[in-house]
Design a protein around this motif. Structure first.
Motif, PDB file in Angstrom:
ATOM      1  N   SER B 270      -4.334   6.082  -2.106  1.00  0.00           N
ATOM      2  CA  SER B 270      -4.464   5.785  -0.681  1.00  0.00           C
ATOM      3  C   SER B 270      -3.967   6.992   0.125  1.00  0.00           C
ATOM      4  N   THR B 288     -11.269   8.373   5.558  1.00  0.00           N
ATOM      5  CA  THR B 288     -11.065   9.793   5.815  1.00  0.00           C
ATOM      6  C   THR B 288     -10.857  10.576   4.522  1.00  0.00           C
ATOM      7  N   SER B 303      -2.522  -1.918  -0.157  1.00  0.00           N
ATOM      8  CA  SER B 303      -2.524  -3.124   0.675  1.00  0.00           C
ATOM      9  C   SER B 303      -3.914  -3.529   1.139  1.00  0.00           C
ATOM     10  N   ASN B 322      -1.409  -6.466  -6.917  1.00  0.00           N
ATOM     11  CA  ASN B 322      -0.480  -6.345  -5.805  1.00  0.00           C
ATOM     12  C   ASN B 322       0.568  -7.442  -5.918  1.00  0.00           C
TER      13      ASN B 322
END
Ligand SMILES: Cc1cc2nc3c(=O)[nH]c(=O)nc-3n(C[C@H](O)[C@H](O)[C@H](O)COP(=O)(O)OP(=O)(O)OC[C@H]3O[C@@H](n4cnc5c(N)ncnc54)[C@H](O)[C@@H]3O)c2cc1C
Lengths: 299, 363
Positions: B270, B288, B303, B322
């Motif tokens: 991430s 991005t 997340s 998670n």
């Protein structure tokens, strides 16, 4: 008739030396500290500290380096609300020579086209004193991420556009020649161009200096020029803000969850190894060809 | 695109103005085909697939724009545009267009738009596409949405370009209601790669190049190739394993790399992991960073923020690990495990190694 005119002339000012550089910066919320309202799902901006758009710092550092090497002046320019003065003052603390903030209600709601219009107009005003050699911007901002304002400014001002620059190889002020390295697909273009130009600086290409004590002290006291749209030279307010923006945000919405809920692997009473096996069974059941992909010969 | 998300503007007066007269005859969907050093960027074909759908919805033609030197490679690119669905191909060939340079490319594309009047113009959100799109939109004074993740035609036959807003939870849809062409850039891999049909062909329209090399200020002195072997080929990998801040430290990224290696896949992360300096930017997955469309995506300790989500939603099978049962990633994962990634990743790696046999282990 000649006599009084000669008398009215001021003694000639020393010809300004070196480069005239302007760095466009933006104040943005610190994304690391943004929180989202658990119920409304909207961003809670209140109390979130602001920073100079991180990409802009690479542009500022490059500008300061050029000034240190070739002499001249670095102006930082920003469009934003009055509080954006903080960002400019921080840039002064890092060593910029002077700062201009263009702030006006009429700029509110600008999209990238309207933003480049306002900034290019202000740059035109700055250039009236002395032509600008280089305009720097960051690669993009962290809040909009469009990378469109730099090209917009270049186009409007007729500057040679050099985006995604990783290094400035050489600069010849006399010849107005510049050689840069530009990131492109699969490699780097070495480009020779001419001043005046607009450079958008790639990230991680330099390390922003720590401001000197003198700069920090100066920054606390130095004036930041605050310009309204009119001060900046905007003749046509219809080109500013919401009205000057061809794009319209019609809908803001939360993404919908996948129709089919995630299948949860039960873990109660299982050792990690068993959970791993259970997960693999589920994976292979869903995509029987996966095993073949995983064991395919590798290059 | 708006730099900061504006509130929903449905109530704003004047928004639904009639399209000005001079734009009424703007028709057709155009895709700029990015050809660099003879190679067509795959994002161009992905956009052709999407452009075909938009054109069909609008009942208009899909056109490709090919700009480059008079060369075999350009010819090949032109031919391929039809295989990917082009009805017509607009072509400008000249030696001065051999390497991408902003000035001549902007000139050529702007001229083509002024002459042939497309209502939609799409470009890849690559260094080239972004450099060019910004200049062309400014010259034409039209709207441009960067990094769209979804394109759709609404009831008024306008293009709605959807992209994430700042902050990680919301999407917004952007329109250029009163301007033409409606422009958008789209990142590689966001749209699916269509299957080419080599039996298709279409019309060719040539335009002349109106500049002279001597008038072009910027010169390309050299191109230094990356020799990309060391770079991650994340975007095109079949299997991707990624780690997020839930891994807690740089050292634990090893667990992600190990699993990826056993599965013969690539690894990623991430954005905050990159910002922390635990991994290089080419490993970042999301809006991005890299958009991925693997067969299998395993996300550990991530997340599921919207910027991450839009970069992975094209995956066929998403597995999330998670500790938080309410993590947003479970909203779009296919399989979920509420577990500590630090223990489950090594267990899963071992289980896979056992299952896949000695062959996987040996490599
Ligand atoms: C303009 C913009 C662009 C962005 N672009 C991107 C992008 O391209 N890619 C991207 O990823 N992000 C991007 N972001 C950031 C994005 O909004 C999120 O902040 C980011 O994705 C969160 O990363 P994370 O999930 O690793 O960290 P966090 O949000 O901190 O999540 C960590 C997760 O790990 C879980 N966890 C904790 N411990 C464990 C454990 N032991 N085992 C398993 N799980 C555990 C937690 O429950 C939590 O869900 C962008 C943001 C902005 C504003």
């Amino acid at each position: 008739m000649d006599e009084p005119i000669i008398e009215a002339l001021e003694p000639p000012k020393p010809e300004p030396k070196g480069l005239n550089i302007v760095v466009c910066i933006k104040q943005v919320p610190d994304s690391a500290q943004i929180r989202v309202h658990p119920v409304t799902n909207t961003i809670m901006r209140q109390g979130v500290p602001t920073i100079i758009n991180p990409y802009d710092l690479f542009a500022l550092e490059e500008a300061l380096r050029l000034r240190d090497q070739y002499d001249g002046q670095v102006t930082v320019l920003s469009m934003g609300p009055p509080m954006a003065e903080d960002a400019l003052r921080r840039a002064l603390g890092l060593g910029a020579d002077r700062a201009v903030l263009i702030t006006d209600r009429r700029f509110a709601g600008s999209d990238t086209l309207a933003t480049s219009f306002a900034l290019a107009t202000a740059l035109g005003k700055i250039a009236e004193e002395r032509p600008i050699d280089i305009v720097f911007t960051g690669k993009q901002t962290i809040d909009g991420d469009t990378a469109q304002v730099g090209p917009g400014i270049a186009r409007r001002m007729g500057l040679n556009q050099l985006t995604y620059v990783s290094a400035i190889d050489s600069l010849d002020l006399g010849q107005k020649a510049i050689v840069v390295r530009r990131r492109s697909e699969g490699g780097v273009q070495v480009l020779r161009s001419r001043l005046p130009c607009l450079i958008t600086m790639l990230e991680d290409t330099n390390t922003i200096r720590r401001g000197s004590i003198q700069d920090l002290l100066r920054a606390a006291r130095a004036p930041v020029a605050i310009w309204s749209a009119e001060d900046a030279g905007v003749a046509d307010p219809m080109k500013c803000g919401l009205r000057g923006s061809p794009t319209v945000v019609k809908r803001v919405f939360a993404p919908s969850p996948r129709a089919e809920k995630a299948e949860m692997v039960t873990i109660e009473g299982k050792a990690p190894a068993q959970i791993g096996d259970a997960l693999i069974d589920l994976l292979f059941a869903r995509d029987p060809k996966l095993e073949a992909v995983m064991t395919a010969p590798r290059p | 695109m708006a730099e900061a998300p504006k509130p929903p503007a449905a109530s704003r007066a004047g928004m639904k103005k009639e399209l000005p007269e001079r734009f009424r005859d703007y028709k057709d969907v155009w895709v700029f085909i990015e050809v660099e050093r003879g190679r067509v960027h795959p994002v161009s074909w992905e956009l052709m697939g999407e452009g075909r759908k938009l054109a069909d919805k609008l009942g208009c033609q899909l056109a490709a724009v090919v700009i480059g030197p008079k060369a075999e490679t350009t010819k090949r690119a032109i031919k391929q545009t039809y295989h990917y669905g082009a009805d017509v191909c607009y072509i400008v060939e000249h030696a001065a267009l051999t390497d991408y340079r902003n000035e001549p490319y902007t000139q050529v594309l702007t001229n083509l738009v002024d002459t042939h009047k497309p209502e939609i113009l799409l470009l890849g959100a690559t260094p080239l596409g972004r450099d060019l799109a910004g200049s062309v939109a400014t010259t034409l004074q039209t709207g441009l949405t960067a990094d769209a993740t979804e394109l759709a035609i609404d009831d008024d036959m306008c293009l709605g370009a959807t992209r994430p807003t700042f902050g990680g939870t919301l999407l917004c849809t952007i329109y250029s209601l009163n301007h033409r062409p409606q422009m958008a850039t789209v990142r590689p891999r966001v749209m699916a790669m269509p299957t080419p049909d080599p039996s298709l062909s279409g019309r060719m329209v040539w335009d002349s190049f109106k500049m002279k090399e001597a008038d072009i200020i910027t010169k390309v002195l050299e191109f230094v190739s990356d020799n990309t072997s060391k770079d991650a080929n994340l975007a095109y990998a079949d299997i991707v394993v990624a780690g997020g801040m839930g891994l807690r430290n740089e050292g634990n990224l090893r667990l992600v790399r190990n699993l990826a290696q056993v599965l013969g896949g690539e690894w990623g992360c991430s954005r905050p992991v990159v910002q922390k300096g635990w991994a290089t930017a080419d490993r970042q997955i999301g809006q991005t960073g890299n958009t991925i469309r693997p067969r299998l995506y395993i996300a550990a300790g991530i997340s599921g923020a919207i910027q991450h989500r839009v970069g992975v939603e094209g995956a066929d099978l998403i597995v999330a690990i998670n500790t938080d049962p309410n993590a947003r990633i479970f909203d779009f994962a296919h399989l979920g495990v509420v577990a500590d990634a630090l223990t489950l990743l090594p267990a899963l790696t071992e289980a896979f190694a056992r299952r896949l046999g000695a062959r996987a282990l040996a490599s």
